[in-house]
Design a protein around this motif. Structure first.
Motif, PDB file in Angstrom:
ATOM      1  N   GLY B 127     -14.310   2.148  -0.685  1.00 20.26           N
ATOM      2  CA  GLY B 127     -13.601   1.526   0.428  1.00 20.26           C
ATOM      3  C   GLY B 127     -12.393   0.742  -0.042  1.00 20.26           C
ATOM      4  O   GLY B 127     -11.321   0.774   0.578  1.00 20.26           O
ATOM      5  N   ALA B 128     -12.569   0.025  -1.165  1.00 21.51           N
ATOM      6  CA  ALA B 128     -11.477  -0.811  -1.677  1.00 21.51           C
ATOM      7  C   ALA B 128     -10.286   0.050  -2.067  1.00 21.51           C
ATOM      8  O   ALA B 128      -9.139  -0.262  -1.742  1.00 21.51           O
ATOM      9  CB  ALA B 128     -11.966  -1.631  -2.879  1.00 21.51           C
ATOM     10  N   LEU B 129     -10.567   1.163  -2.758  1.00 27.54           N
ATOM     11  CA  LEU B 129      -9.469   2.042  -3.181  1.00 27.54           C
ATOM     12  C   LEU B 129      -8.752   2.608  -1.959  1.00 27.54           C
ATOM     13  O   LEU B 129      -7.524   2.693  -1.936  1.00 27.54           O
ATOM     14  CB  LEU B 129     -10.008   3.184  -4.043  1.00 27.54           C
ATOM     15  N   LEU B 130      -9.528   2.974  -0.945  1.00 26.83           N
ATOM     16  CA  LEU B 130      -8.930   3.583   0.240  1.00 26.83           C
ATOM     17  C   LEU B 130      -7.959   2.618   0.924  1.00 26.83           C
ATOM     18  O   LEU B 130      -6.880   3.008   1.347  1.00 26.83           O
ATOM     19  CB  LEU B 130     -10.023   4.012   1.216  1.00 26.83           C
ATOM     20  N   LEU B 131      -8.341   1.335   1.010  1.00 27.24           N
ATOM     21  CA  LEU B 131      -7.445   0.394   1.686  1.00 27.24           C
ATOM     22  C   LEU B 131      -6.301  -0.055   0.779  1.00 27.24           C
ATOM     23  O   LEU B 131      -5.251  -0.474   1.265  1.00 27.24           O
ATOM     24  CB  LEU B 131      -8.225  -0.823   2.192  1.00 27.24           C
ATOM     25  N   SER B 132      -6.492   0.040  -0.547  1.00 27.35           N
ATOM     26  CA  SER B 132      -5.402  -0.404  -1.420  1.00 27.35           C
ATOM     27  C   SER B 132      -4.174   0.484  -1.245  1.00 27.35           C
ATOM     28  O   SER B 132      -3.046   0.034  -1.441  1.00 27.35           O
ATOM     29  CB  SER B 132      -5.857  -0.435  -2.878  1.00 27.35           C
ATOM     30  N   GLY B 133      -4.381   1.734  -0.818  1.00 26.13           N
ATOM     31  CA  GLY B 133      -3.245   2.626  -0.571  1.00 26.13           C
ATOM     32  C   GLY B 133      -2.312   2.081   0.500  1.00 26.13           C
ATOM     33  O   GLY B 133      -1.143   1.783   0.224  1.00 26.13           O
ATOM     34  N   PRO B 134      -2.800   1.907   1.732  1.00 26.94           N
ATOM     35  CA  PRO B 134      -1.948   1.334   2.777  1.00 26.94           C
ATOM     36  C   PRO B 134      -1.392  -0.048   2.412  1.00 26.94           C
ATOM     37  O   PRO B 134      -0.249  -0.363   2.761  1.00 26.94           O
ATOM     38  CB  PRO B 134      -2.897   1.238   3.982  1.00 26.94           C
ATOM     39  N   ALA B 135      -2.187  -0.865   1.697  1.00 25.42           N
ATOM     40  CA  ALA B 135      -1.686  -2.188   1.316  1.00 25.42           C
ATOM     41  C   ALA B 135      -0.501  -2.046   0.366  1.00 25.42           C
ATOM     42  O   ALA B 135       0.511  -2.736   0.493  1.00 25.42           O
ATOM     43  CB  ALA B 135      -2.802  -3.004   0.651  1.00 25.42           C
ATOM     44  N   TYR B 136      -0.631  -1.100  -0.571  1.00 25.41           N
ATOM     45  CA  TYR B 136       0.479  -0.863  -1.503  1.00 25.41           C
ATOM     46  C   TYR B 136       1.709  -0.351  -0.756  1.00 25.41           C
ATOM     47  O   TYR B 136       2.831  -0.805  -0.996  1.00 25.41           O
ATOM     48  CB  TYR B 136       0.042   0.148  -2.570  1.00 25.41           C
ATOM     49  N   LEU B 137       1.489   0.580   0.191  1.00 27.86           N
ATOM     50  CA  LEU B 137       2.622   1.132   0.942  1.00 27.86           C
ATOM     51  C   LEU B 137       3.339   0.046   1.730  1.00 27.86           C
ATOM     52  O   LEU B 137       4.553   0.062   1.883  1.00 27.86           O
ATOM     53  CB  LEU B 137       2.149   2.242   1.899  1.00 27.86           C
ATOM     54  N   ARG B 138       2.564  -0.912   2.236  1.00 27.10           N
ATOM     55  CA  ARG B 138       3.214  -2.003   2.974  1.00 27.10           C
ATOM     56  C   ARG B 138       4.066  -2.849   2.035  1.00 27.10           C
ATOM     57  O   ARG B 138       5.200  -3.201   2.346  1.00 27.10           O
ATOM     58  CB  ARG B 138       2.151  -2.877   3.635  1.00 27.10           C
ATOM     59  N   LEU B 139       3.506  -3.169   0.858  1.00 30.09           N
ATOM     60  CA  LEU B 139       4.226  -4.043  -0.067  1.00 30.09           C
ATOM     61  C   LEU B 139       5.433  -3.335  -0.674  1.00 30.09           C
ATOM     62  O   LEU B 139       6.510  -3.912  -0.819  1.00 30.09           O
ATOM     63  CB  LEU B 139       3.287  -4.505  -1.183  1.00 30.09           C
ATOM     64  N   ARG B 140       5.256  -2.046  -1.015  1.00 35.26           N
ATOM     65  CA  ARG B 140       6.304  -1.351  -1.754  1.00 35.26           C
ATOM     66  C   ARG B 140       7.371  -0.786  -0.828  1.00 35.26           C
ATOM     67  O   ARG B 140       8.559  -0.848  -1.123  1.00 35.26           O
ATOM     68  CB  ARG B 140       5.650  -0.222  -2.563  1.00 35.26           C
ATOM     69  N   PHE B 141       6.943  -0.212   0.324  1.00 37.63           N
ATOM     70  CA  PHE B 141       7.904   0.468   1.197  1.00 37.63           C
ATOM     71  C   PHE B 141       8.048  -0.178   2.569  1.00 37.63           C
ATOM     72  O   PHE B 141       8.828   0.280   3.383  1.00 37.63           O
ATOM     73  CB  PHE B 141       7.508   1.937   1.396  1.00 37.63           C
ATOM     74  N   GLY B 142       7.255  -1.203   2.850  1.00 38.60           N
ATOM     75  CA  GLY B 142       7.330  -1.819   4.162  1.00 38.60           C
ATOM     76  C   GLY B 142       6.743  -0.956   5.266  1.00 38.60           C
ATOM     77  O   GLY B 142       7.142  -1.053   6.425  1.00 38.60           O
ATOM     78  N   VAL B 143       5.792  -0.085   4.926  1.00 37.05           N
ATOM     79  CA  VAL B 143       5.150   0.748   5.942  1.00 37.05           C
ATOM     80  C   VAL B 143       4.042  -0.063   6.625  1.00 37.05           C
ATOM     81  O   VAL B 143       3.183  -0.636   5.961  1.00 37.05           O
ATOM     82  CB  VAL B 143       4.535   2.017   5.313  1.00 37.05           C
ATOM     83  N   ASP B 144       4.090  -0.086   7.950  1.00 33.21           N
ATOM     84  CA  ASP B 144       3.110  -0.830   8.729  1.00 33.21           C
ATOM     85  C   ASP B 144       1.695  -0.299   8.465  1.00 33.21           C
ATOM     86  O   ASP B 144       1.435   0.894   8.635  1.00 33.21           O
ATOM     87  CB  ASP B 144       3.458  -0.677  10.212  1.00 33.21           C
ATOM     88  N   GLU B 145       0.785  -1.184   8.064  1.00 36.42           N
ATOM     89  CA  GLU B 145      -0.555  -0.710   7.687  1.00 36.42           C
ATOM     90  C   GLU B 145      -1.405  -0.364   8.891  1.00 36.42           C
ATOM     91  O   GLU B 145      -2.411   0.337   8.748  1.00 36.42           O
ATOM     92  CB  GLU B 145      -1.262  -1.744   6.805  1.00 36.42           C
ATOM     93  N   VAL B 146      -1.025  -0.826  10.091  1.00 41.00           N
ATOM     94  CA  VAL B 146      -1.807  -0.455  11.276  1.00 41.00           C
ATOM     95  C   VAL B 146      -1.857   1.065  11.400  1.00 41.00           C
ATOM     96  O   VAL B 146      -2.914   1.676  11.523  1.00 41.00           O
ATOM     97  CB  VAL B 146      -1.185  -1.044  12.564  1.00 41.00           C
ATOM     98  N   VAL B 147      -0.676   1.661  11.338  1.00 37.63           N
ATOM     99  CA  VAL B 147      -0.598   3.102  11.551  1.00 37.63           C
ATOM    100  C   VAL B 147      -1.234   3.859  10.391  1.00 37.63           C
ATOM    101  O   VAL B 147      -1.997   4.806  10.594  1.00 37.63           O
ATOM    102  CB  VAL B 147       0.878   3.534  11.719  1.00 37.63           C
ATOM    103  N   THR B 148      -0.956   3.422   9.156  1.00 37.54           N
ATOM    104  CA  THR B 148      -1.484   4.179   8.020  1.00 37.54           C
ATOM    105  C   THR B 148      -3.007   4.090   7.966  1.00 37.54           C
ATOM    106  O   THR B 148      -3.678   5.089   7.716  1.00 37.54           O
ATOM    107  CB  THR B 148      -0.882   3.687   6.691  1.00 37.54           C
ATOM    108  N   THR B 149      -3.575   2.894   8.223  1.00 31.37           N
ATOM    109  CA  THR B 149      -5.034   2.800   8.159  1.00 31.37           C
ATOM    110  C   THR B 149      -5.669   3.617   9.288  1.00 31.37           C
ATOM    111  O   THR B 149      -6.684   4.273   9.083  1.00 31.37           O
ATOM    112  CB  THR B 149      -5.527   1.345   8.232  1.00 31.37           C
ATOM    113  N   LEU B 150      -5.052   3.590  10.474  1.00 32.27           N
ATOM    114  CA  LEU B 150      -5.583   4.380  11.586  1.00 32.27           C
ATOM    115  C   LEU B 150      -5.551   5.870  11.272  1.00 32.27           C
ATOM    116  O   LEU B 150      -6.509   6.591  11.491  1.00 32.27           O
ATOM    117  CB  LEU B 150      -4.768   4.122  12.843  1.00 32.27           C
ATOM    118  N   LEU B 151      -4.414   6.335  10.749  1.00 30.45           N
ATOM    119  CA  LEU B 151      -4.297   7.763  10.463  1.00 30.45           C
ATOM    120  C   LEU B 151      -5.256   8.171   9.354  1.00 30.45           C
ATOM    121  O   LEU B 151      -5.818   9.268   9.372  1.00 30.45           O
ATOM    122  CB  LEU B 151      -2.852   8.111  10.076  1.00 30.45           C
TER     123      LEU B 151
END
Lengths: 313, 349
Positions: B127-151
């Motif tokens: 679970g931790a690895l799965l969420l670290s992806g969207p968290a990284y995308l938010r920090l690195r690229f500014g991608v909203d984690e709402v959408v990435t975690t939902l998708l």
């Protein structure tokens, strides 16, 4: 390999693209309208579910198809009003309220469906929108089936893009909406009420989302079943970012996504030995990739997710 | 007339807010039960009886509450830091799948306690690895984690489907797509004999205690809270935003993954794509009803589990569709939002 390329030249693929894009076009337009006025509407997934159910149910109970769409839009607007009241005058978290709206609207749709419809072996069906049959035009090779033989609501979706693009870009109302999303205080200084503008946009946007859902049950399929929206609402939220909050680009995004979806469906049949789930995953993963590509450049409305209180800065 | 923030929220208001919210949700849902031609009071009594009316019912309810405590904690730690983790459902499934995979025959021969400890860790890591992806995308690229975690929820469930029809398919399940089961040695022991209630309840309660210690008593907890309250101010005060957000993501994703792992070890043994009736999404309701407090999460999980388990029994007794449970729970989330508003603000004329 050749076969997978051949697919690209089949009229049925491109006809499917427009059909698959239709609910997305409605949804992305609705989400875009809300966000342009400064309100994130994560209720979209639930509102689409409710639109799908209530549009279908109205027809099932004897209304004609267009009335069904109208009922769906009205239900969407009502649920939108709830989200708007919670987030605009009350200023509650748009994230949490939206998710709550999604859970609520979907649960209510399933509940009412079970209450009113007796489901036997398979879900009951209605007579859905048929592809148009325009003399001469529909018979033109390739272009006919792709452009002139869609179900009628598809054209409504395309018209909606033009109307919303025009209203947002060229009318005083559109200017007021855009200003509300950028800096509501300047709107107020013009003697307009940002609160009302936001509520109106969320209601109109939610009505569009519900139409997207209703298209699924009255045109794409002919019955309602749980989980049928399948994340299309979330895809629309991603498409709004992808489109940089512009209706024209939103249309392009929806078409691009629909193309990928239609293509992967057909590839499944041609490419052997690859689990079908990988194909189904592709559109979701590509949406994330698209977000990565545009996120830094995206011009987010300044006041998106910022509650507005009069006289407070 | 204007609303202003209370200088401090009185205890009485903070505690009564969820009760007021639940009462309002039940009152609103009563209209729908009436529409089904059933007396709402009767329906609610049936619901209580179904969830609390017998020893067996209570253990079933608590069994259902276990994953809800964990997904509720996952949402609470994330939302405190304004990390919008809506991917609890996906993290739940990936944790479950990882535990079934590792627990089936990769760690055969370990003493049961050690095996269970390893699998608990495996579920959390997934679970931790799965969420670290969207968290990284938010920090690195500014991608909203709402959408990435939902998708990602949809991607993970498709992935689970792929694995349980392919490499992890249970050959003994006669065509029913289900993963290989966890080795019998690593099933969680029953807490009460002859019921489904397993020691996962104790693990969930321990998790709530640990999360409470982390958010209330550690620097990391304070930094996470500060990052959620005002990211810019927190950074100015020397909080490393990337480190905090990734830390929160690992903890939050880990808790949701643990929920899936525990459910597999304690209840289902193998993974199916329908094993979660929305535990990840219900975690949002649990966390909000608890006003994001770890202790409140336990109580809120018991409430949500009572509604879900009770609604099934009530539906059998009265014919009211059991979807009413989802309506009540969703309404409770919305009314809780309003209740929280009135407990933190007041109207002044």
């Amino acid at each position: 390999m050749i076969e997978s390329l051949d697919l690209l030249f089949s009229a049925s693929l491109w006809a499917a693209v427009l059909r698959i894009a239709t609910p997305l076009i409605f949804g992305v337009l609705g989400a875009l309208l809300c966000e342009r006025a400064g309100v994130l509407n994560l209720g979209i997934e639930g509102i689409m579910t409710m639109g799908a159910m209530i549009g279908w149910l109205s027809v099932f109970l004897g209304a004609d198809l267009w009335t069904g769409l109208l009922v769906a839009a009205a239900a969407g607007a009502l649920i939108g009003l709830l989200h708007a009241l919670l987030t605009v005058p009350l200023g509650l978290s748009q994230h949490v309220s939206g998710l709550g709206i999604t859970l609520f609207a979907a649960a209510l749709a399933y509940y009412l469906y079970r209450l009113i419809v007796t489901v036997g072996e398979s879900p009951p069906t209605i007579e859905p929108f048929r592809p148009l049959d325009i003399p001469i035009l529909s018979d033109v090779p390739f272009l006919g089936p792709v452009l002139f033989a869609q179900a009628a609501p598809t054209y409504l979706a395309l018209i909606s893009v033009a109307v919303i693009a025009y209203v947002l870009a060229r009318t005083p109302l559109g200017l007021a909406i855009r200003m509300t999303g950028e800096n509501p205080h300047t709107v107020e200084s013009q003697g307009l009420d940002p609160t009302l503008i936001r509520i109106g946009c969320v209601m109109a946007g939610s009505a569009l989302m519900a139409l997207g859902g209703a298209f699924l049950t009255t045109a794409a399929f002919n019955s309602f079943f749980p989980e049928m929206v399948q994340g299309r609402g979330w895809i629309c939220i991603a498409l709004v970012v992808f489109s940089s909050w512009r209706p024209g680009k939103a249309l392009l995004g929806a078409l691009l996504f629909a193309f990928l979806d239609a293509y992967q469906l057909r590839l499944q049949a041609v490419v052997e030995g690859v689990p079908y789930q990988l194909f189904l995953m592709a559109p979701y993963l590509l949406s994330i990739v698209a977000l990565i590509l545009v996120a830094r450049r995206a011009r987010v409305p300044e006041a998106l997710m910022t509650p507005y209180r009069r006289g407070e800065r | 007339m204007r609303i202003e923030r209370r200088a401090r929220v009185p205890w009485s208001l903070a505690v009564s807010a969820p009760f007021a919210a639940i009462a309002a949700a039940l009152a609103l849902s009563a209209v729908l039960i009436l529409a089904a031609g059933v007396n709402p009071l009767l329906a609610y009594v049936e619901m209580l009886r179904g969830a609390l009316g017998s020893r067996l019912a209570v253990t079933e309810m608590l069994t259902r509450a276990v994953p809800l405590v964990l997904t509720g904690l996952a949402v609470a730690v994330a939302f405190r830091a304004r990390l919008w983790n809506i991917g609890g459902e996906g993290q739940f499934y990936l944790g479950a799948l990882a535990v079934a995979w590792v627990g089936h025959d990769l760690i055969s021969g370990l003493p049961p306690a050690a095996g269970i400890a390893v699998l608990t860790f495996v579920g959390m890591m997934a679970g931790a690895l799965l969420l670290s992806g969207p968290a990284y995308l938010r920090l690195r690229f500014g991608v909203d984690e709402v959408v990435t975690t939902l998708l990602m929820n949809f991607v993970v469930i498709l992935f689970v489907g792929l694995m349980i029809e392919g490499p992890l398919r249970d050959p003994l399940a006669f065509g029913w797509p289900q993963s290989v089961p966890v080795d019998g040695a690593y099933h969680l022991p029953d807490l009460i004999p002859n019921t489904r209630l397993h020691i996962g309840l104790l693990i969930a309660l321990a998790a709530a205690g640990i999360v409470w210690l982390i958010v209330a008593r550690t620097v990391f907890g304070t930094e996470a809270r500060a990052a959620g309250f005002n990211a810019r101010a927190a950074e100015f005060a020397g909080v490393s935003l990337p480190r905090t957000i990734i830390g929160v993501a690992l903890l939050s994703g880990g808790l949701a993954g643990l929920a899936g792992g525990i459910e597999v070890m304690g209840v289902t043994r193998g993974v199916t794509t329908t094993m979660s009736p929305g535990f990840g999404y219900a975690g949002i309701v649990v966390a909000m009803l608890a006003a994001l407090h770890p202790a409140g999460v336990v109580a809120a999980a018991v409430f949500v589990a009572t509604i879900f388990v009770g609604a099934d029994a009530m539906s059998r007794a009265t014919g009211v569709p059991s979807f009413i449970a989802d309506v009540i729970v969703a309404l409770a989330l919305l009314t809780m939002l309003v209740a929280l508003l009135f407990s933190t603000y007041r109207i002044r004329r």
